[in-house]
Design an enzyme around this catalytic site. Structure first.
Site, PDB file in Angstrom:
ATOM      1  N   ARG A  99       0.832  -1.208   0.000  1.00 58.32           N
ATOM      2  CA  ARG A  99       0.000   0.000   0.000  1.00 58.32           C
ATOM      3  C   ARG A  99       0.868   1.260   0.000  1.00 58.32           C
ATOM      4  NH1 ARG A  99      -3.343  -3.211  -0.586  1.00 58.32           N
ATOM      5  NH2 ARG A  99      -5.180  -3.735   0.657  1.00 58.32           N
ATOM      6  N   ASP A 102      -2.705   3.933   3.444  1.00 55.01           N
ATOM      7  CA  ASP A 102      -3.957   3.357   3.930  1.00 55.01           C
ATOM      8  C   ASP A 102      -4.450   4.253   5.061  1.00 55.01           C
ATOM      9  OD1 ASP A 102      -5.978   1.678   4.498  1.00 55.01           O
ATOM     10  OD2 ASP A 102      -4.756  -0.111   4.818  1.00 55.01           O
TER      11      ASP A 102
END
Ligand code: PAF
Length: 460
Positions: A99, A102
Site C-alpha cells: 500500500r 492506507d
C-alpha cells in the site's frame, strides 16, 4: 446551522515509497480546508506486514486524533480522496497487498464523548477489526490509551497488552499435546471456547474465534483436514491447506492455542491398517438424513466421529460452529447430546462476502467466471426468503421459487429445498410451514458449495 463537532481517531499505514513523507502530505491535505484539526499524533511505528503476498516490505503505521465538524461519512470520503490523490488505486490492488497509503477511520466520539456507531457498507464505526490489530493499537495507545473499546470492553492500553500476551499463541502438533494443554488450563479454572476447523481460515472462522475468545477465558482452535468426512479422494486432495497462515491469523484474534494432528494421532488405538472400523465411528443422528446425507454418503458420520474425538481431547466449555453448515450443526448437537449435553454448542450466523456469497474455505478454489456464477446460490435463497417475508408459507411454492432462483448457467444444483429447521425430516415437508430454512448445494466451476438461509430469522 451549527454543525456538531466530533473527535475521531484515524490510522495511517504504508509500505511502499516513503511512508513518513506520504503521511506528512496526507495530514496537511487533511487540515487544508480548516475544518479538521489534528489534536494528537503518534510516532511512526515500523511493523511486519500481516498476511498478503510473501516478502512484502514492512509497514509504517501511525495514528492521529482529530477534532472536526465534518460528519464521519464525509470524513471517510475525504480520507479516501487523499489516498487516491497520493497514489493509491483501490480498484487494482491485491488483498492485504502493498500500500502507498492506507487511511482508516477507527472510531468517532460525539460531543459528549460517546462512541458513534454506524454499520453502513462503506462506513463501519467503530472499525470492526481495530481491536485485534496490534499494529493499529500500538500507535493508538500513544494518543488515546484510556479509550474504551466496544467489543472487548477493554481500554486501548489493556487490549494491546492482551494481544501481546496471546501473540505467544501456543502451536501444538498433536492431539496428545493439546489434551495436556487443555487439562492444565481447566485445572487452573479456565473456561475454554473451542472452534474446530479444517483450516484455510477465512473471516467466518475468525468471527467464531473472536466470539469464543470473548465468551470464555481461553479460545482454542483445531486445524485438521479430516479424511473421514471426504467421500471423494480428489476433493480431499485439493482441499486448501495453509497452517502457517492460519496460525498468523489466529494470533491476531486472541486465540490462545491452535493444534493439528493426523488420523493416527487422533485414533492411536482404533485404526486398523490405516482405516477406522465401523465400531469406532460415532452415529451422526437424525440430522444426517436427506440432502447432505444423500449427496455425500458417510460425510456427516465422519464429522460426528472427529468432532466427538475433538471434544474428548479439548473438553471445552463451549464449541462454536457456523450456521452455513446447517445439517452439520444438527449433527454436532447430537454428538454433544450423546456426551451428556457437553459442550454447549453455539451456532453463529453465516458470514457473507459483500457480494452475498457465504464465506467458505472452498471459495478460494473458485476461478474466473465461477466466482460470479456462484452468486446465484445466495441470490436464490434471498428470493425465496423475500417470498416468505411477503407472506408465502406454502412449501411447494417456496421450493419452486428457490429452485428458479438458483438455476443459472454454470450452476449444477444438487439440491435446493425447503425444510422446517425445528423439525428435521428426511422428506421435504408439504403444505403450510410455520418455520422454514432454504438449503442449497451446487457445483460451480468444479467446486462444491453449500449455503442456507432461515426465512423466519426472528424465531431463532
Ligand atoms: O466444518 C468443518 O470445518 C468440519 O466439518 C469440522 C467441524 C471441523 C469437522 O472436521
Amino acid at each position: 446551522m451549527v454543525r456538531s463537532r466530533i473527535t475521531a481517531a484515524i490510522a495511517l499505514g504504508a509500505n511502499v515509497g516513503e511512508p513518513e513523507r506520504t503521511f506528512k502530505r496526507a495530514l496537511s491535505l487533511l487540515e487544508r480546508d480548516g475544518d479538521v484539526q489534528i489534536l494528537r499524533r503518534s510516532h511512526w511505528h515500523g511493523t511486519d506486514a500481516v498476511g498478503g503476498p510473501a516478502a512484502q516490505p514492512n509497514y509504517t503505521n501511525g495514528a492521529v486524533l482529530v477534532e472536526t465538524t465534518v460528519a464521519p461519512g464525509a470524513l471517510l470520503e475525504r480520507l479516501h480522496g487523499i489516498e487516491s490523490h497520493l497514489g493509491r488505486d483501490r480498484a487494482s490492488e491485491e488483498r492485504r497487498g502493498p500500500r502507498v497509503l492506507d487511511l482508516d477511520l477507527l472510531y468517532a466520539l460525539d460531543e459528549q464523548g460517546g462512541l458513534i456507531t454506524d454499520r453502513g457498507e462503506q462506513l463501519q464505526l467503530p472499525h470492526p477489526r481495530m481491536e485485534e490489530r496490534p499494529f493499529v493499537l500500538a500507535p493508538l495507545k500513544e494518543i488515546a490509551p484510556e479509550q474504551r473499546l466496544p467489543r472487548s470492553g477493554r481500554t486501548v492500553s489493556d487490549q494491546l497488552a492482551f494481544l501481546e500476551q496471546s501473540g505467544g499463541l501456543a502451536r501444538l502438533d498433536s492431539p496428545a499435546e493439546a489434551r495436556a494443554w487443555c487439562e492444565a488450563a481447566r485445572a487452573a479454572g479456565a473456561t475454554i471456547g473451542f472452534v474446530p476447523t479444517m483450516g484455510a481460515l477465512h473471516d467466518g472462522h475468525l468471527e467464531l474465534v473472536r466470539r469464543a475468545a470473548m465468551e470464555n477465558d481461553l479460545a482454542c482452535v483445531s486445524v485438521f483436514v479430516n479424511p473421514l468426512q471426504f467421500n471423494d479422494p480428489s476433493d480431499l486432495e485439493k482441499y486448501p491447506r495453509d497452517f502457517a497462515g492460519d496460525a498468523r491469523l489466529l494470533a491476531q484474534v486472541g486465540c490462545a492455542m491452535v493444534f493439528t494432528g493426523s488420523l493416527e494421532g487422533f485414533f492411536p488405538e482404533e485404526l486398523v491398517d490405516g482405516e477406522l472400523p465401523a465400531a469406532a465411528r460415532v452415529p451422526a443422528g437424525p440430522g444426517a438424513a436427506g440432502l447432505e446425507g444423500d449427496f455425500r454418503p458417510g460425510h456427516l458420520g465422519g464429522v460426528a466421529t472427529i468432532v466427538d474425538r475433538l471434544f474428548e481431547v479439548v473438553m471445552p466449555t463451549r464449541a462454536y460452529f457456523g450456521a452455513k453448515d446447517f445439517q452439520q450443526c444438527l449433527v454436532v448437537q447430537h454428538v454433544a447430546d450423546l456426551r451428556g449435553g457437553r459442550p454447549e454448542i453455539v451456532r453463529c450466523p453465516t458470514v457473507r462476502e459483500p457480494s452475498g456469497i457465504a464465506m467458505a474455505s472452498r471459495n478460494t478454489l473458485l476461478e474466473g467466471e465461477a466466482c460470479v456464477q456462484a452468486l446465484a446460490i445466495s441470490r436464490g435463497l434471498r428470493a425465496a426468503k423475500a417470498a416468505w417475508e411477503a407472506g408465502d408459507r406454502d412449501a411447494a411454492s417456496l421450493t419452486r421459487q428457490l429452485q428458479e432462483g438458483v438455476a443459472a448457467p454454470g450452476v449444477d444444483v444438487e439440491y435446493a429445498e425447503v425444510r422446517d429447521p425445528g423439525n428435521w425430516t428426511l422428506e421435504a415437508p408439504c403444505g403450510a410451514l410455520e418455520r422454514a430454512v432454504g438449503l442449497v448445494a451446487a457445483n460451480v466451476g468444479g467446486v462444491r458449495l453449500i449455503d442456507n438461509m432461515e426465512f423466519d430469522e426472528g424465531l431463532r
